[in-house]
Scaffold this motif. Structure first.
Motif, PDB file in Angstrom:
ATOM      1  N   TRP A 190      98.952  14.276  45.783  1.00  0.00           N
ATOM      2  CA  TRP A 190      98.196  14.662  44.442  1.00  0.00           C
ATOM      3  C   TRP A 190      96.771  14.363  45.368  1.00  0.00           C
ATOM      4  O   TRP A 190      96.572  13.168  45.390  1.00  0.00           O
ATOM      5  N   ARG A 192      93.479  13.714  44.911  1.00  0.00           N
ATOM      6  CA  ARG A 192      92.660  13.213  43.795  1.00  0.00           C
ATOM      7  C   ARG A 192      91.123  12.782  44.195  1.00  0.00           C
ATOM      8  O   ARG A 192      90.466  12.659  42.702  1.00  0.00           O
ATOM      9  N   SER A 442     106.801  24.186  44.046  1.00  0.00           N
ATOM     10  CA  SER A 442     106.620  23.461  43.529  1.00  0.00           C
ATOM     11  C   SER A 442     106.601  23.208  41.471  1.00  0.00           C
ATOM     12  O   SER A 442     107.097  24.891  41.720  1.00  0.00           O
ATOM     13  N   GLU A 446     102.485  21.238  38.096  1.00  0.00           N
ATOM     14  CA  GLU A 446     101.970  20.218  39.678  1.00  0.00           C
ATOM     15  C   GLU A 446     100.441  21.554  39.803  1.00  0.00           C
ATOM     16  O   GLU A 446     100.802  21.662  40.585  1.00  0.00           O
ATOM     17  N   MET A 450      93.144  18.981  39.803  1.00  0.00           N
ATOM     18  CA  MET A 450      92.774  17.091  39.528  1.00  0.00           C
ATOM     19  C   MET A 450      91.295  16.149  39.950  1.00  0.00           C
ATOM     20  O   MET A 450      90.270  15.497  39.477  1.00  0.00           O
ATOM     21  N   GLU A 465      94.407  20.301  44.127  1.00  0.00           N
ATOM     22  CA  GLU A 465      95.139  19.961  43.020  1.00  0.00           C
ATOM     23  C   GLU A 465      96.411  19.044  42.788  1.00  0.00           C
ATOM     24  O   GLU A 465      96.700  18.494  43.837  1.00  0.00           O
ATOM     25  N   ALA A 466      97.151  19.294  42.013  1.00  0.00           N
ATOM     26  CA  ALA A 466      98.205  18.444  41.333  1.00  0.00           C
ATOM     27  C   ALA A 466      99.513  18.863  42.251  1.00  0.00           C
ATOM     28  O   ALA A 466     100.704  18.657  42.811  1.00  0.00           O
ATOM     29  N   ASP A 467      99.166  20.004  43.104  1.00  0.00           N
ATOM     30  CA  ASP A 467     100.607  20.747  43.653  1.00  0.00           C
ATOM     31  C   ASP A 467     100.345  20.822  45.594  1.00  0.00           C
ATOM     32  O   ASP A 467     100.839  21.532  46.019  1.00  0.00           O
ATOM     33  N   LYS A 468      99.122  19.304  46.173  1.00  0.00           N
ATOM     34  CA  LYS A 468      98.913  19.155  47.196  1.00  0.00           C
ATOM     35  C   LYS A 468      98.061  19.710  47.601  1.00  0.00           C
ATOM     36  O   LYS A 468      97.979  19.489  49.187  1.00  0.00           O
TER      37      LYS A 468
END
Length: 497
Positions: A190, A192, A442, A446, A450, A465-468
């Motif tokens: 993620w 952050r 993903s 996700e 973030m 974002e949480a999908d990297k």
């Protein structure tokens, strides 16, 4: 025994004589202050209410009724038109009810028969519907209808309409909608933390894969990967005056990176748990960090000494901001409070307790002396330095992880469920609401936003974002006020905390 009773009767008679003399004296001094002495004489009183001196009782009751009811005899015209045209009617007693006594009936007639004074005649404008008692207005000041009050005119104590400027909301400015421009992949966790270089040439990102990556702003190409943290990187900041970048993470570490050698040159030890946020002071050589131990620590950038420990929160410090003027440090915590700090004394200047859930995001406006806070389903705007509540941004019902605002008054909020909202900072109007598109492959879980930050020009929005992935958003250049009109309806401003 008889002599004692006779003595008591003489005392009562002397006391009644004193009361009458006192009332006559009061009448001679104060009776002339009634608004209309001729009207007093026309008022009929119930003889049953009178004492031995009828004139004294009539005058006293008349003055008292005038003082209490003279201001509210007439309603604003708008309200008066809605009422039945019939005048006051005598209520007939229902079955089982006692008819009003003679004294009560006379008192009712007395109240209804009070003549209207000149001051009570002007009860607001023709369109007035709000009842406000206009009291103690200075001579020459304009009245509710805009006309200046004459110096010798009696003060208007009537119910008047509150000025429309206090009730109306500001009209929102038009902003073009934002659309996705680029998706950058490369992190394995993620994303952050984000930080922009002062010259707007590159930006840095920190993620759950324990790395910090440097990306080219124009092309989105990877320039550099920095390793050193042993857990998720949660905060990044690039100094505008030094060739330094600072990072913090869940490994309790705060590091200073030399951007000329791309190596760590300083560590700041002191936090007892994960460090979740980090900001640089805009003018002083200090940095402020906050984390899961519930305190914000102020560090001297060069000597690595811990200048202050800002303690007071009872939960994790999730985000903080620094600015030049007091309050120079503002922290938001998962204990649902926002604290404003005096940096010189290291003490709390004020505590904002309006949020019901943990405050995960803070942002200050780049040009105004205002800031915003975000928690679950609640975004609030505040005015510095006292932290006065200004307005709510209503409609984004999600866990708010990140906030960002640019100089064009475009305000962004990102949610834990992937929802995104774009607002007009001035009016609180949401002109765009959408959901991010998760990277193919993903999970649906996700899709959270973030972190977010506007670049130095305010033309691009970078979201981690949480999908990297890192997504870059840009205003739609083809949009016009005609193709995307403002769907805004003015309402009475609500000061709901």
């Amino acid at each position: 025994m008889a002599a004692e009773v006779a003595g008591n009767g003489a005392d009562v008679s002397r006391l009644e004589a004193l009361v009458r003399d006192n009332a006559r004296m009061t009448k001679s001094i104060y009776a002339s202050t009634a608004p209309d002495s001729s009207a007093r004489k026309r008022i009929k009183l119930d003889p049953g209410l009178a004492s031995e001196d009828q004139d004294i009782t009539k005058t006293a009751l008349s003055l008292r009724l005038h003082a209490e009811y003279n201001d509210v005899q007439t309603l604003p015209e708008v309200i008066a038109k809605k009422l039945p045209a019939a005048g006051p009617r005598k209520k007939k007693p229902k079955a089982g009810e006692e008819a009003p006594s003679k004294s009560e009936e006379h008192a009712r007639k007395l109240i209804e028969g009070i003549p209207a004074s000149k001051a009570a005649g002007a009860a607001g404008g023709a369109n007035s519907s709000a009842l406000v008692l206009a009291r103690n207005r200075p001579a020459g000041a304009p009245s509710a209808d805009g006309k200046p009050q004459q110096r010798n005119e009696p003060q208007n104590l009537s119910l008047t309409r509150r000025p429309d400027s206090l009730l109306a909301q500001p009209r929102p400015d038009w902003h073009p909608p934002w659309k996705l421009q680029r998706v950058i992949s490369g992190h394995l966790g993620w994303v952050r933390a984000l930080a922009i270089e002062p010259n707007n040439q590159w930006f840095a990102s920190g993620a759950g894969d324990r790395t910090i990556k440097i990306w080219d702003m124009a092309s989105g190409q990877l320039r550099l990967t920095l390793t050193g943290h042993i857990s998720t990187v949660r905060g990044l900041a690039v100094s505008p005056r030094h060739p330094y970048m600072f990072s913090c993470g869940e490994d309790k570490m705060v590091k200073c990176w030399d951007l000329e050698t791309n190596k760590v040159i300083r560590h700041y030890h002191g936090h007892l748990s994960g460090v979740y946020t980090l900001k640089l002071h805009p003018t002083l050589d200090v940095l402020v960090t906050g984390g899961r131990d519930g305190v914000a620590r102020v560090w001297d950038m060069r000597t690595r000494s811990n200048v202050h420990v800002l303690s007071g929160h009872t939960g994790t410090v999730a985000d903080l901001v620094c600015q030049e003027a007091d309050p120079q440090v503002i922290t938001g915590s998962l204990d649902s409070t926002v604290r404003m700090w005096d940096l010189a004394a290291g003490k709390t200047m004020g505590v904002l307790t309006h949020h019901k859930k943990g405050v995960r995001a803070l942002v200050t406006h780049p040009t105004e002396f205002t800031f915003a806070t975000g928690s679950t389903g609640s975004i609030k705007q505040w005015k510095c330095p006292e932290g006065a509540f200004m307005q709510n941004f209503e409609g984004h019902n999600a866990i708010i992880n990140t906030l960002a605002v640019n100089e064009q008054n475009v305000f962004f909020s990102g949610g834990d469920n992937g929802s995104m909202s774009f607002w007009d900072w001035k009016s609180g109007y949401r002109f765009q609401a959408l959901d991010t598109t998760a990277q193919p492959g993903s999970l649906d879980a996700e899709s959270g936003i973030m972190s977010s930050i506007f670049d130095k020009s305010g033309a691009r929005l970078i979201c981690g974002e949480a999908d990297k992935t890192i997504k870059i958003w840009k205003e739609d250049p083809k949009a016009t006020p005609e193709s995307h009109p403002i769907e805004w309806k003015p309402t009475l401003a609500k000061r709901k905390y």
